[in-house]
Design a protein around this motif. Structure first.
Motif, PDB file in Angstrom:
ATOM      1  N   CYS A  51       8.580  -7.300 -19.348  1.00 51.08           N
ATOM      2  CA  CYS A  51       9.515  -6.628 -20.256  1.00 51.08           C
ATOM      3  C   CYS A  51       9.544  -5.113 -20.074  1.00 51.08           C
ATOM      4  O   CYS A  51      10.441  -4.445 -20.577  1.00 51.08           O
ATOM      5  N   LEU A  52       8.560  -4.582 -19.355  1.00 50.67           N
ATOM      6  CA  LEU A  52       8.455  -3.142 -19.155  1.00 50.67           C
ATOM      7  C   LEU A  52       8.070  -2.881 -17.711  1.00 50.67           C
ATOM      8  O   LEU A  52       7.140  -3.499 -17.190  1.00 50.67           O
ATOM      9  N   GLN A  53       8.793  -1.980 -17.078  1.00 51.07           N
ATOM     10  CA  GLN A  53       8.495  -1.624 -15.699  1.00 51.07           C
ATOM     11  C   GLN A  53       8.714  -0.136 -15.505  1.00 51.07           C
ATOM     12  O   GLN A  53       9.637   0.445 -16.067  1.00 51.07           O
ATOM     13  N   ALA A  54       7.820   0.479 -14.709  1.00 54.31           N
ATOM     14  CA  ALA A  54       7.974   1.889 -14.351  1.00 54.31           C
ATOM     15  C   ALA A  54       7.919   2.009 -12.837  1.00 54.31           C
ATOM     16  O   ALA A  54       7.131   1.327 -12.176  1.00 54.31           O
ATOM     17  N   LYS A  55       8.762   2.880 -12.298  1.00 52.02           N
ATOM     18  CA  LYS A  55       8.780   3.142 -10.870  1.00 52.02           C
ATOM     19  C   LYS A  55       8.658   4.648 -10.640  1.00 52.02           C
ATOM     20  O   LYS A  55       9.365   5.432 -11.280  1.00 52.02           O
ATOM     21  N   VAL A  56       7.765   5.027  -9.747  1.00 46.29           N
ATOM     22  CA  VAL A  56       7.613   6.421  -9.345  1.00 46.29           C
ATOM     23  C   VAL A  56       8.111   6.534  -7.914  1.00 46.29           C
ATOM     24  O   VAL A  56       7.569   5.893  -7.005  1.00 46.29           O
ATOM     25  N   PHE A  57       9.157   7.340  -7.703  1.00 40.69           N
ATOM     26  CA  PHE A  57       9.771   7.480  -6.389  1.00 40.69           C
ATOM     27  C   PHE A  57       9.297   8.774  -5.727  1.00 40.69           C
ATOM     28  O   PHE A  57       9.563   9.871  -6.221  1.00 40.69           O
ATOM     29  N   LEU A  58       8.576   8.621  -4.605  1.00 41.02           N
ATOM     30  CA  LEU A  58       8.065   9.760  -3.847  1.00 41.02           C
ATOM     31  C   LEU A  58       8.821   9.800  -2.524  1.00 41.02           C
ATOM     32  O   LEU A  58       8.425   9.161  -1.543  1.00 41.02           O
ATOM     33  N   LYS A  59       9.915  10.517  -2.475  1.00 44.06           N
ATOM     34  CA  LYS A  59      10.716  10.565  -1.258  1.00 44.06           C
ATOM     35  C   LYS A  59       9.986  11.361  -0.179  1.00 44.06           C
ATOM     36  O   LYS A  59       9.176  12.246  -0.474  1.00 44.06           O
ATOM     37  N   ARG A  60      10.262  11.067   1.060  1.00 45.27           N
ATOM     38  CA  ARG A  60       9.513  11.632   2.175  1.00 45.27           C
ATOM     39  C   ARG A  60       9.601  13.152   2.226  1.00 45.27           C
ATOM     40  O   ARG A  60       8.706  13.816   2.745  1.00 45.27           O
ATOM     41  N   GLU A  61      10.673  13.731   1.691  1.00 46.43           N
ATOM     42  CA  GLU A  61      10.834  15.189   1.708  1.00 46.43           C
ATOM     43  C   GLU A  61       9.801  15.907   0.850  1.00 46.43           C
ATOM     44  O   GLU A  61       9.655  17.133   0.952  1.00 46.43           O
ATOM     45  N   LEU A  62       9.080  15.177  -0.003  1.00 48.54           N
ATOM     46  CA  LEU A  62       8.057  15.797  -0.842  1.00 48.54           C
ATOM     47  C   LEU A  62       6.815  16.179  -0.054  1.00 48.54           C
ATOM     48  O   LEU A  62       6.009  16.985  -0.519  1.00 48.54           O
ATOM     49  N   PHE A  63       6.651  15.605   1.123  1.00 48.68           N
ATOM     50  CA  PHE A  63       5.399  15.743   1.848  1.00 48.68           C
ATOM     51  C   PHE A  63       5.503  16.765   2.968  1.00 48.68           C
ATOM     52  O   PHE A  63       6.568  16.963   3.566  1.00 48.68           O
ATOM     53  N   VAL A  64       4.371  17.409   3.249  1.00 48.68           N
ATOM     54  CA  VAL A  64       4.292  18.359   4.356  1.00 48.68           C
ATOM     55  C   VAL A  64       4.462  17.625   5.680  1.00 48.68           C
ATOM     56  O   VAL A  64       5.145  18.094   6.585  1.00 48.68           O
ATOM     57  N   GLU A  65       3.820  16.470   5.801  1.00 44.41           N
ATOM     58  CA  GLU A  65       3.974  15.600   6.974  1.00 44.41           C
ATOM     59  C   GLU A  65       4.168  14.173   6.471  1.00 44.41           C
ATOM     60  O   GLU A  65       3.587  13.772   5.461  1.00 44.41           O
ATOM     61  N   TYR A  66       4.996  13.409   7.201  1.00 44.07           N
ATOM     62  CA  TYR A  66       5.222  12.011   6.818  1.00 44.07           C
ATOM     63  C   TYR A  66       5.524  11.227   8.088  1.00 44.07           C
ATOM     64  O   TYR A  66       6.601  11.334   8.674  1.00 44.07           O
ATOM     65  N   ASP A  67       4.541  10.443   8.537  1.00 47.03           N
ATOM     66  CA  ASP A  67       4.657   9.697   9.785  1.00 47.03           C
ATOM     67  C   ASP A  67       4.539   8.205   9.488  1.00 47.03           C
ATOM     68  O   ASP A  67       3.440   7.689   9.266  1.00 47.03           O
ATOM     69  N   TYR A  68       5.686   7.517   9.468  1.00 45.51           N
ATOM     70  CA  TYR A  68       5.694   6.084   9.155  1.00 45.51           C
ATOM     71  C   TYR A  68       5.952   5.290  10.423  1.00 45.51           C
ATOM     72  O   TYR A  68       6.942   5.499  11.119  1.00 45.51           O
ATOM     73  N   ALA A  69       5.035   4.374  10.731  1.00 40.81           N
ATOM     74  CA  ALA A  69       5.149   3.567  11.941  1.00 40.81           C
ATOM     75  C   ALA A  69       5.173   2.071  11.637  1.00 40.81           C
ATOM     76  O   ALA A  69       5.079   1.245  12.549  1.00 40.81           O
ATOM     77  N   GLY A  70       5.274   1.700  10.364  1.00 40.89           N
ATOM     78  CA  GLY A  70       5.299   0.289  10.001  1.00 40.89           C
ATOM     79  C   GLY A  70       6.652  -0.343  10.284  1.00 40.89           C
ATOM     80  O   GLY A  70       7.634   0.342  10.583  1.00 40.89           O
ATOM     81  N   GLU A  71       6.706  -1.652  10.154  1.00 39.68           N
ATOM     82  CA  GLU A  71       7.957  -2.389  10.334  1.00 39.68           C
ATOM     83  C   GLU A  71       8.509  -2.764   8.972  1.00 39.68           C
ATOM     84  O   GLU A  71       7.830  -3.417   8.181  1.00 39.68           O
ATOM     85  N   GLY A  72       9.735  -2.367   8.697  1.00 38.55           N
ATOM     86  CA  GLY A  72      10.344  -2.681   7.407  1.00 38.55           C
ATOM     87  C   GLY A  72       9.611  -1.981   6.277  1.00 38.55           C
ATOM     88  O   GLY A  72       9.324  -0.787   6.340  1.00 38.55           O
ATOM     89  N   ARG A  73       9.273  -2.745   5.252  1.00 36.36           N
ATOM     90  CA  ARG A  73       8.557  -2.204   4.100  1.00 36.36           C
ATOM     91  C   ARG A  73       7.190  -2.872   3.995  1.00 36.36           C
ATOM     92  O   ARG A  73       7.083  -4.084   4.112  1.00 36.36           O
ATOM     93  N   VAL A  74       6.174  -2.080   3.777  1.00 34.94           N
ATOM     94  CA  VAL A  74       4.806  -2.578   3.637  1.00 34.94           C
ATOM     95  C   VAL A  74       4.402  -2.452   2.174  1.00 34.94           C
ATOM     96  O   VAL A  74       4.572  -1.394   1.563  1.00 34.94           O
ATOM     97  N   ARG A  75       3.886  -3.542   1.594  1.00 33.97           N
ATOM     98  CA  ARG A  75       3.529  -3.565   0.172  1.00 33.97           C
ATOM     99  C   ARG A  75       2.078  -3.984   0.003  1.00 33.97           C
ATOM    100  O   ARG A  75       1.591  -4.866   0.712  1.00 33.97           O
ATOM    101  N   PHE A  76       1.402  -3.344  -0.958  1.00 32.62           N
ATOM    102  CA  PHE A  76       0.043  -3.739  -1.303  1.00 32.62           C
ATOM    103  C   PHE A  76      -0.245  -3.320  -2.736  1.00 32.62           C
ATOM    104  O   PHE A  76       0.416  -2.448  -3.298  1.00 32.62           O
ATOM    105  N   GLY A  77      -1.243  -3.969  -3.329  1.00 33.47           N
ATOM    106  CA  GLY A  77      -1.623  -3.658  -4.699  1.00 33.47           C
ATOM    107  C   GLY A  77      -2.862  -2.791  -4.741  1.00 33.47           C
ATOM    108  O   GLY A  77      -3.685  -2.808  -3.822  1.00 33.47           O
TER     109      GLY A  77
END
Length: 313
Positions: A58-84
């Motif tokens: 019934c309640l959900q919160a999302k925090v969006f950290l777009k890549r422009e927020l970071f000094v460096e951002y190097d993503y090499a994964g495939e698609g989207r990677v999810r973990f808890g």
């Protein structure tokens, strides 16, 4: 969970990014924390990082950290990677790097050798080059998400969005004042006269009204072409404002509130993670800009079932 790509080391991390304003990130993540022990799902992609927490469907919160927020951002994964992982543990670890006098850039990697989230300070700009330097490392154990996060589809009911923007401090104060143990809060919007009404019931009634034209400093924006009224559990509504950062209150920022189809409530805070006292910073594009250093924190709250609500047209 991690996949290798052509020309890439199998042991290479999916994501390496650097953050130079840890305090702002702590504030943004803390705004989505409404209880001590809270599990979160972190999703990585080429566009940035999204952290999701929810309760009771019934309640959900999302925090969006777009890549422009970071000094460096190097993503090499495939698609989207999810973990808890534990949201509280992540905040506690980041707090170590944001302690007074600790002005280093933090590097975060995923996954580590045992699928951990790895954090370390990458430099210390204030350190004496001849003095022994202390480095801080942290590891956070991750897990496979137990469930898939609810897809809270937010859709406008009708052609005109039902929405208003109010000063964050006023919204928080109003919700705090409406507290009745175990009660619900009714949110009503009406076009004539244009106003927002919040009502709580307990041993008595308490009603708070925001008239649009009477005080434009209170309601920054208002849009409504029909009356809508829904009830929400107080504990869920309070979670959306209980940890608004003091910086948002101090800067007199506004919070956007929308009521969508079926009474879905969407509340959006804008939190600055710009480094205090710095007119600019070096972003991943090589530019010098602080204006884009905004984190979007969105809450979604489902309404209570109530035969007395004014339904969508």
């Amino acid at each position: 969970m991690s996949s290798s790509t052509s020309g890439r080391d199998d042991d290479a991390p999916d994501l390496v990014f650097q953050l130079d304003c840890v305090h702002g990130m702590v504030e943004a993540l803390s705004s989505a924390r409404w209880k001590r022990h809270q599990d979160a799902v972190m999703e990585l992609s080429q566009h940035g990082v999204v952290i999701t927490v929810e309760e009771s469907g019934c309640l959900q919160a999302k925090v969006f950290l777009k890549r422009e927020l970071f000094v460096e951002y190097d993503y090499a994964g495939e698609g989207r990677v999810r973990f808890g992982l534990s949201l509280g543990l992540l905040i506690d670890c980041l707090n170590i790097f944001s302690s007074p006098g600790h002005a280093s850039t933090v590097e975060i990697r995923y996954p580590g050798p045992d699928m951990q989230l790895l954090l370390k300070d990458s430099c210390n700009v204030n350190a004496d080059q001849w003095a022994p330097q202390m480095h801080v490392y942290a590891e956070i154990r991750t897990r496979l998400p137990d469930t898939v996060s609810w897809d809270f589809q937010f859709e406008h009911a009708g052609n005109t969005p039902v929405t208003y923007t109010v000063k964050s401090a006023i919204l928080k104060e109003s919700i705090d004042d409406l507290e009745w143990p175990g009660s619900s809060i009714q949110i009503q919007m009406q076009p004539d006269p244009p106003s927002v009404i919040l009502k709580g019931e307990g041993h008595g009634d308490l009603q708070i009204e925001y008239p649009y034209y009477a005080n434009t400093d209170l309601l920054i924006a208002f849009q409504c072409d029909r009356e809508v009224s829904y009830r929400y559990k107080y504990k869920f509504l309070r979670a959306t404002t209980s940890n608004i950062p003091s910086s948002v209150i101090k800067e007199n920022r506004g919070t956007k509130v929308q009521i969508g189809r079926g009474g879905m409530l969407k509340i959006q805070h804008l939190i600055s993670v710009a480094r205090p006292g710095m007119p600019y910073y070096r972003n991943i594009g090589g530019g010098d800009d602080q204006t884009s250093r905004i984190v979007y924190v969105e809450f979604f709250v489902k309404p209570e079932e109530d035969d007395n609500t004014v339904n969508d047209a």
